[in-house]
Design a protein around this motif. Structure first.
Motif, PDB file in Angstrom:
ATOM      1  N   LEU A 143      70.664  15.033  54.487  1.00  7.98           N
ATOM      2  CA  LEU A 143      72.099  15.250  54.677  1.00  7.98           C
ATOM      3  C   LEU A 143      72.384  15.413  56.162  1.00  7.98           C
ATOM      4  O   LEU A 143      71.545  15.864  56.943  1.00  7.98           O
ATOM      5  CB  LEU A 143      72.579  16.482  53.915  1.00  7.98           C
ATOM      6  CG  LEU A 143      72.423  16.472  52.395  1.00  7.98           C
ATOM      7  CD1 LEU A 143      72.808  17.816  51.816  1.00  7.98           C
ATOM      8  CD2 LEU A 143      73.258  15.353  51.771  1.00  7.98           C
ATOM      9  N   LEU A 144      73.610  15.027  56.534  1.00 12.10           N
ATOM     10  CA  LEU A 144      74.073  15.186  57.913  1.00 12.10           C
ATOM     11  C   LEU A 144      75.165  16.236  57.914  1.00 12.10           C
ATOM     12  O   LEU A 144      76.209  16.056  57.277  1.00 12.10           O
ATOM     13  CB  LEU A 144      74.589  13.853  58.462  1.00 12.10           C
ATOM     14  CG  LEU A 144      74.940  13.814  59.943  1.00 12.10           C
ATOM     15  CD1 LEU A 144      73.693  14.040  60.792  1.00 12.10           C
ATOM     16  CD2 LEU A 144      75.597  12.483  60.315  1.00 12.10           C
ATOM     17  N   GLN A 145      74.948  17.337  58.600  1.00  5.42           N
ATOM     18  CA  GLN A 145      75.902  18.435  58.653  1.00  5.42           C
ATOM     19  C   GLN A 145      76.865  18.206  59.808  1.00  5.42           C
ATOM     20  O   GLN A 145      76.450  18.100  60.966  1.00  5.42           O
ATOM     21  CB  GLN A 145      75.180  19.769  58.824  1.00  5.42           C
ATOM     22  CG  GLN A 145      76.105  20.980  58.792  1.00  5.42           C
ATOM     23  CD  GLN A 145      75.339  22.279  58.973  1.00  5.42           C
ATOM     24  OE1 GLN A 145      74.249  22.281  59.539  1.00  5.42           O
ATOM     25  NE2 GLN A 145      75.895  23.358  58.483  1.00  5.42           N
ATOM     26  N   ILE A 146      78.146  18.115  59.482  1.00  6.71           N
ATOM     27  CA  ILE A 146      79.179  17.903  60.486  1.00  6.71           C
ATOM     28  C   ILE A 146      79.750  19.261  60.871  1.00  6.71           C
ATOM     29  O   ILE A 146      80.267  19.995  60.022  1.00  6.71           O
ATOM     30  CB  ILE A 146      80.290  16.974  59.968  1.00  6.71           C
ATOM     31  CG1 ILE A 146      79.679  15.670  59.449  1.00  6.71           C
ATOM     32  CG2 ILE A 146      81.301  16.697  61.062  1.00  6.71           C
ATOM     33  CD1 ILE A 146      78.885  14.908  60.475  1.00  6.71           C
ATOM     34  N   ALA A 147      79.655  19.614  62.132  1.00  5.25           N
ATOM     35  CA  ALA A 147      80.129  20.912  62.603  1.00  5.25           C
ATOM     36  C   ALA A 147      81.640  20.989  62.478  1.00  5.25           C
ATOM     37  O   ALA A 147      82.333  19.971  62.525  1.00  5.25           O
ATOM     38  CB  ALA A 147      79.707  21.131  64.051  1.00  5.25           C
ATOM     39  N   GLU A 203      83.180  22.851  57.971  1.00  8.60           N
ATOM     40  CA  GLU A 203      81.997  22.006  58.031  1.00  8.60           C
ATOM     41  C   GLU A 203      81.849  21.253  56.722  1.00  8.60           C
ATOM     42  O   GLU A 203      82.362  21.666  55.685  1.00  8.60           O
ATOM     43  CB  GLU A 203      80.757  22.852  58.300  1.00  8.60           C
ATOM     44  CG  GLU A 203      80.352  23.758  57.144  1.00  8.60           C
ATOM     45  CD  GLU A 203      79.024  24.445  57.384  1.00  8.60           C
ATOM     46  OE1 GLU A 203      78.483  24.296  58.482  1.00  8.60           O
ATOM     47  OE2 GLU A 203      78.545  25.126  56.468  1.00  8.60           O
ATOM     48  N   ARG A 204      81.145  20.131  56.780  1.00  8.13           N
ATOM     49  CA  ARG A 204      80.938  19.323  55.587  1.00  8.13           C
ATOM     50  C   ARG A 204      79.603  18.614  55.709  1.00  8.13           C
ATOM     51  O   ARG A 204      79.010  18.523  56.796  1.00  8.13           O
ATOM     52  CB  ARG A 204      82.072  18.312  55.396  1.00  8.13           C
ATOM     53  CG  ARG A 204      82.210  17.280  56.503  1.00  8.13           C
ATOM     54  CD  ARG A 204      83.477  16.458  56.297  1.00  8.13           C
ATOM     55  NE  ARG A 204      83.568  15.304  57.178  1.00  8.13           N
ATOM     56  CZ  ARG A 204      84.004  15.333  58.407  1.00  8.13           C
ATOM     57  NH1 ARG A 204      84.389  16.488  58.929  1.00  8.13           N
ATOM     58  NH2 ARG A 204      84.068  14.233  59.135  1.00  8.13           N
ATOM     59  N   LEU A 205      79.128  18.102  54.593  1.00  6.41           N
ATOM     60  CA  LEU A 205      77.837  17.429  54.529  1.00  6.41           C
ATOM     61  C   LEU A 205      78.050  15.985  54.100  1.00  6.41           C
ATOM     62  O   LEU A 205      78.840  15.695  53.198  1.00  6.41           O
ATOM     63  CB  LEU A 205      76.909  18.143  53.545  1.00  6.41           C
ATOM     64  CG  LEU A 205      76.547  19.590  53.884  1.00  6.41           C
ATOM     65  CD1 LEU A 205      75.739  20.203  52.750  1.00  6.41           C
ATOM     66  CD2 LEU A 205      75.775  19.662  55.187  1.00  6.41           C
ATOM     67  N   ILE A 206      77.338  15.078  54.758  1.00  2.00           N
ATOM     68  CA  ILE A 206      77.425  13.650  54.461  1.00  2.00           C
ATOM     69  C   ILE A 206      76.032  13.160  54.096  1.00  2.00           C
ATOM     70  O   ILE A 206      75.049  13.474  54.785  1.00  2.00           O
ATOM     71  CB  ILE A 206      77.981  12.860  55.660  1.00  2.00           C
ATOM     72  CG1 ILE A 206      79.418  13.295  55.961  1.00  2.00           C
ATOM     73  CG2 ILE A 206      77.930  11.363  55.394  1.00  2.00           C
ATOM     74  CD1 ILE A 206      80.017  12.588  57.156  1.00  2.00           C
ATOM     75  N   LEU A 207      75.952  12.401  53.016  1.00  2.00           N
ATOM     76  CA  LEU A 207      74.676  11.843  52.590  1.00  2.00           C
ATOM     77  C   LEU A 207      74.197  10.815  53.604  1.00  2.00           C
ATOM     78  O   LEU A 207      74.951   9.936  54.040  1.00  2.00           O
ATOM     79  CB  LEU A 207      74.835  11.192  51.215  1.00  2.00           C
ATOM     80  CG  LEU A 207      73.568  10.604  50.589  1.00  2.00           C
ATOM     81  CD1 LEU A 207      72.575  11.707  50.278  1.00  2.00           C
ATOM     82  CD2 LEU A 207      73.928   9.824  49.337  1.00  2.00           C
ATOM     83  N   VAL A 208      72.928  10.929  53.998  1.00  2.00           N
ATOM     84  CA  VAL A 208      72.339  10.010  54.970  1.00  2.00           C
ATOM     85  C   VAL A 208      71.741   8.822  54.224  1.00  2.00           C
ATOM     86  O   VAL A 208      70.789   8.973  53.450  1.00  2.00           O
ATOM     87  CB  VAL A 208      71.257  10.723  55.809  1.00  2.00           C
ATOM     88  CG1 VAL A 208      70.594   9.735  56.767  1.00  2.00           C
ATOM     89  CG2 VAL A 208      71.868  11.878  56.586  1.00  2.00           C
ATOM     90  N   THR A 209      72.308   7.654  54.430  1.00  4.81           N
ATOM     91  CA  THR A 209      71.790   6.434  53.820  1.00  4.81           C
ATOM     92  C   THR A 209      70.559   5.959  54.596  1.00  4.81           C
ATOM     93  O   THR A 209      70.315   6.387  55.732  1.00  4.81           O
ATOM     94  CB  THR A 209      72.862   5.342  53.838  1.00  4.81           C
ATOM     95  OG1 THR A 209      73.214   5.059  55.213  1.00  4.81           O
ATOM     96  CG2 THR A 209      74.108   5.803  53.100  1.00  4.81           C
ATOM     97  N   PRO A 210      69.752   5.075  54.013  1.00  6.01           N
ATOM     98  CA  PRO A 210      68.584   4.568  54.755  1.00  6.01           C
ATOM     99  C   PRO A 210      68.959   3.914  56.074  1.00  6.01           C
ATOM    100  O   PRO A 210      68.234   4.051  57.072  1.00  6.01           O
ATOM    101  CB  PRO A 210      67.967   3.563  53.774  1.00  6.01           C
ATOM    102  CG  PRO A 210      68.393   4.048  52.428  1.00  6.01           C
ATOM    103  CD  PRO A 210      69.765   4.622  52.616  1.00  6.01           C
ATOM    104  N   LEU A 226      86.828  14.661  50.563  1.00  6.76           N
ATOM    105  CA  LEU A 226      85.792  15.621  50.939  1.00  6.76           C
ATOM    106  C   LEU A 226      84.858  15.032  51.994  1.00  6.76           C
ATOM    107  O   LEU A 226      84.440  15.729  52.924  1.00  6.76           O
ATOM    108  CB  LEU A 226      85.004  16.046  49.702  1.00  6.76           C
ATOM    109  CG  LEU A 226      85.794  16.749  48.596  1.00  6.76           C
ATOM    110  CD1 LEU A 226      84.900  17.047  47.409  1.00  6.76           C
ATOM    111  CD2 LEU A 226      86.440  18.034  49.121  1.00  6.76           C
ATOM    112  N   VAL A 227      84.529  13.748  51.857  1.00  5.71           N
ATOM    113  CA  VAL A 227      83.643  13.119  52.831  1.00  5.71           C
ATOM    114  C   VAL A 227      84.313  13.035  54.201  1.00  5.71           C
ATOM    115  O   VAL A 227      83.675  13.262  55.233  1.00  5.71           O
ATOM    116  CB  VAL A 227      83.226  11.720  52.340  1.00  5.71           C
ATOM    117  CG1 VAL A 227      82.440  10.973  53.408  1.00  5.71           C
ATOM    118  CG2 VAL A 227      82.410  11.837  51.063  1.00  5.71           C
ATOM    119  N   ALA A 228      85.612  12.730  54.205  1.00 10.03           N
ATOM    120  CA  ALA A 228      86.332  12.595  55.470  1.00 10.03           C
ATOM    121  C   ALA A 228      86.690  13.943  56.085  1.00 10.03           C
ATOM    122  O   ALA A 228      86.986  14.011  57.279  1.00 10.03           O
ATOM    123  CB  ALA A 228      87.599  11.764  55.267  1.00 10.03           C
ATOM    124  N   GLY A 229      86.687  15.006  55.279  1.00 10.28           N
ATOM    125  CA  GLY A 229      87.014  16.317  55.810  1.00 10.28           C
ATOM    126  C   GLY A 229      88.494  16.571  55.963  1.00 10.28           C
ATOM    127  O   GLY A 229      88.919  17.260  56.892  1.00 10.28           O
TER     128      GLY A 229
END
Length: 615
Positions: free
Chosen positions: A328-332, A339-346, A451-454
Motif C-alpha cells: 500500500l502507498l500511504q498518502i500524507a 490520510e488515505r491508502l492506495i493499492l500499489v499495482t505491479p 475514497l481513492v481520490a481523497g
C-alpha cells in the motif's frame, strides 16, 4: 575558524556557498532545534499573522481594519493558510481598499446603493500593465475570472457579521449591515457548469494522448540512460556512438564535478560551451519526468502529495483470510487533512523501486531532506522523500515547479498536439482527472473512487468525471438490447408482404370527407366510425361547407325525430350535433390563426450571406 572562514573553505572545495551551514550542522555546532538547511532563513518565508495580512493593504479606517482582523481570527481555525490569505486579499484589498480609493473617508459597512453598484462594476474587470515590443508600458483591461467567487466571499463576510451579532451583540452588533451582494450575484452554479464543461473537454482531449506520452517518456528515459552510460565508458577526447548518435566527449580544462558533457560530432571541437550537451542533466530530466508521469497516472494524487511521498509511505497489509501481503502507498494529509491508502499495482511498484534505487546513497539509505511547503509557508521536518535531487553537497526536495518543467520537456519531445494543432500542454492535475475518469469508466464505483481520490464529498469526485458521449451511446444501446430481450421476439421479425401492405393501406384509409383521422396503426376505432364524435378527427378548414351541411341536416333530423316521437334517436343525434359544432369551432380557430399569420417571405441571397464587392 569563524563562520566566514568556514564559508570560504567550503565554497572553494564544493562550489556551494551554503555548504558550510550543512557541514557545521552535521558536526553538532548548532543547537538541536536549528533548521537543517540555511534556506530556512531566506527572507519572505514563514507565515504572516492575520494582522500582518491585513496591514499589507494599508487600510486607512482603523475600526474597519480591526474588524477585518477580528473576522479573520474568528475564521482562522477552519481555514488553511492559503485560503486565509486569499480571503484577506479579497476583503482587505479588492473590497475595502478599493472602496477607500474611490470614496475617501468611508468608515461604514452600510454602503449606499450607488457606492455598492460602482464597486461591483469596477470589480468585474482588472487592469494589468504589460510592456510592448518598443519598450513602452501598456495597460490592458480584461474580465476578472474570480469576480463571482470574490462577491461570494464578501457576501459571506456580511452574513457572518449578522449571525455573530445575534450571538455577541456588544462586539459584532454595531457592524451588522445589509449585504451589498445579493444571493443571485454570488450564485456560481452557471459559472461552475461552464468551467466543468471546459475542463471535461480538456480531459477528453488528453485521455487518448496519455498512452503516447507514457511511451515517449519511457523511450526518452532509456535513451538518455544509454547515452550517459556510453559517455562514461568513453575517454575524454574520444568519439563514441550509441542509438544511432555519434558524439564527441570533449576534454574539459576545469573539473566539472560528476557531470558528463558531450557534443555533436559535426560541431567543431573548439565550439563554445553552450553548444555542449549536459548528458547528466538530460538523464536526470528524462528519469524524473518519467517517474512523475507514472506515479501521477497510476495513483491520481495531487502534485503536492507527490512531492511529499517518502520511503515511509510504502507499507504492507496482511490479509487476515489468506495471509497474503498487500503493498500500500500511504498518502500524507494534504488538502483535506485526511490520510488515505492506495493499492500499489505491479506497474507502480516497479516505478517506486526504480525511484528508490536512484535516490539511495552508497550505504543504501534514502537521505532525509527538509521540504518547504509553499502553500502553508512552513518547513516540514526532514523526511526520506522519494522525489529529491542533489544540488552541490546537499540533497533537496523537488519543487512542483521543477517537476512541471520536466513534464513540459517530455510533452515537447513527444510532439503531441491538441485539436487546434498547437503543442499539447498538461498540468499535473490533468492526470488526476484522467485517473478518476478512467477508473469510473472501467466500472469502479464512484464512492470507491471518492475514497481513492481523497475527496470529502462524492459531488467533487463526480465533478472530475468526464464521461465520453460514446459511453452514453453504448449504455443506451445496451439498455435497448436488454429491453428487446424481455419483449416478444415476433415484434422484431421481418414483416410479411401482407403486413406491409396493411401498414401502407392504413395511411390511405386516413382520409375522410371532412378531414384526416389521426388514429394510430393497428388500433380499433373507439366510436365505430362515428367520426364527428371522435377526438382523433382533425378537421380540414377547406371542408367547412360540407360540415355545415351535415350540421344543418342533423338539426333537421332532430326536429323530425322529436315530431315523430322517435325519442330513442334524439340523444344519439344530439351527441353527433355537439361533435359537429366542436369540429366547426376547430376549423374557425385554424382559419383565424392562418389569417393572423405574417408572411416573412423568402430571404434573398444578399440577406443571408455577407459578401464584399468593389464599387
Amino acid at each position: 575558524m569563524d563562520i566566514l572562514e568556514a564559508q570560504d573553505v567550503t565554497h572553494a572545495a564544493t562550489g556551494d556557498r551554503t555548504a558550510f551551514y550543512r557541514l557545521l550542522h552535521r558536526a553538532g555546532v548548532f543547537p538541536p532545534d536549528a533548521p537543517s538547511t540555511i534556506r530556512a532563513f531566506t527572507a519572505g518565508q514563514g507565515q504572516l499573522s492575520v494582522a500582518e495580512m491585513i496591514d499589507r493593504y494599508e487600510i486607512a479606517c482603523k475600526p474597519v481594519r480591526d474588524l477585518l482582523v477580528d473576522n479573520l481570527c474568528e475564521r482562522q481555525p477552519a481555514l488553511d493558510y492559503t485560503s486565509l490569505s486569499a480571503v484577506s486579499r479579497v476583503l482587505g484589498s479588492l473590497f475595502w481598499r478599493n472602496l477607500e480609493t474611490h470614496h475617501p473617508g468611508i468608515n461604514s459597512l452600510r454602503l449606499p446603493a450607488e457606492v455598492a453598484s460602482a464597486w461591483k462594476t469596477r470589480h468585474r474587470t482588472k487592469t494589468t500593465t504589460t510592456r510592448s515590443p518598443d519598450g513602452s508600458t501598456v495597460s490592458v483591461t480584461s474580465p476578472r475570472e474570480s469576480a463571482r467567487s470574490d462577491l461570494a466571499t464578501v457576501r459571506a463576510f456580511y452574513l457572518d457579521l449578522a449571525q455573530w451579532a445575534a450571538e455577541d451583540p456588544a462586539h459584532w452588533g454595531p457592524w451588522a449591515a445589509p449585504s451589498p451582494v445579493t444571493s443571485a450575484e454570488a450564485n456560481q452554479k452557471k459559472h461552475q457548469r461552464r468551467v466543468k464543461a471546459k475542463i471535461d473537454q480538456r480531459t477528453r482531449e488528453r485521455l487518448p494522448a496519455l498512452p503516447l506520452l507514457v511511451s515517449a517518456s519511457q523511450r526518452n528515459r532509456l535513451q538518455a540512460a544509454a547515452v550517459l552510460a556510453a559517455a562514461r565508458q568513453a575517454e575524454p577526447g574520444t568519439v563514441f556512438s550509441v542509438d544511432g548518435q555519434t558524439l564527441f566527449r570533449p576534454v574539459l580544462k576545469s573539473a566539472s564535478g560528476a557531470k558528463i558533457w558531450a557534443q555533436e560530432l559535426e560541431a567543431p571541437r573548439t565550439a563554445v560551451r553552450a553548444a555542449r550537451r549536459d548528458l547528466t542533466h538530460e538523464d536526470h530530466t528524462a528519469f524524473w519526468a518519467w517517474a512523475a508521469i507514472e506515479v501521477l497516472r497510476h495513483t491520481g494524487i495531487r502534485i503536492e502529495e507527490l512531492c511529499e511521498l517518502s520511503h515511509h509511505s510504502l507499507i504492507q497489509y496482511r490479509l487476515p483470510t489468506t495471509g497474503e501481503l498487500v503493498p500500500l502507498l500511504q498518502i500524507a494529509p494534504s488538502k483535506t487533512d485526511q490520510e488515505r491508502l492506495i493499492l500499489v499495482t505491479p506497474e507502480l511498484a516497479d516505478v517506486l523501486s526504480r525511484i528508490m534505487m536512484r535516490v539511495r546513497d552508497s550505504n543504501g539509505i534514502v537521505a532525509s531532506v527538509a521540504a518547504y511547503d509553499p502553500h502553508e509557508r512552513v518547513w516540514n521536518p526532514p523526511m526520506p522523500l522519494l522525489f529529491q535531487h542533489r544540488i552541490g553537497i546537499e540533497n533537496r526536495a523537488m519543487h512542483p515547479t521543477c517537476l512541471l518543467k520536466y513534464l513540459g520537456q517530455a510533452l515537447a519531445s513527444a510532439g503531441l498536439t491538441d485539436a487546434s494543432g498547437e503543442p499539447l500542454t498538461m498540468q499535473p492535475h490533468d492526470f488526476r482527472r484522467i485517473f478518476i475518469t478512467d477508473a469510473v469508466m472501467n466500472r469502479m464505483p464512484p464512492h470507491i473512487a471518492q475514497l481513492v481520490a481523497g475527496h470529502r464529498v462524492i459531488d467533487t469526485t463526480m465533478g472530475y468525471l468526464a464521461v465520453y458521449p460514446r459511453e452514453v451511446i453504448e449504455a443506451h444501446r445496451a439498455f435497448i438490447a436488454r429491453r428487446r430481450a424481455t419483449r416478444p421476439g415476433e415484434e422484431y421479425r421481418t414483416p410479411t408482404d401482407e403486413e406491409w401492405d396493411s401498414f401502407l393501406g392504413h395511411f390511405e384509409r386516413r382520409k375522410l370527407s371532412i378531414g384526416t383521422c389521426d388514429r394510430a396503426f393497428s388500433t380499433p376505432c373507439t366510436h365505430e366510425h362515428a367520426c364527428l364524435r371522435c377526438a382523433m378527427l382533425r378537421p380540414d378548414p377547406a371542408e367547412r361547407p360540407r360540415l355545415v351541411e351535415i350540421r344543418d341536416n342533423l338539426i333537421d333530423r332532430i326536429a323530425e325525430a322529436k315530431r315523430e316521437g322517435w325519442l330513442g334517436e334524439v340523444e344519439g343525434l344530439e351527441t353527433s350535433l355537439a361533435g359537429a359544432e366542436d369540429k366547426l369551432a376547430q376549423m374557425d380557430a385554424a382559419t383565424a390563426r392562418t389569417a393572423t399569420a405574417v408572411d416573412l417571405g423568402m430571404p434573398g441571397f444578399t440577406q443571408i450571406a455577407g459578401r464584399a464587392s468593389d464599387t
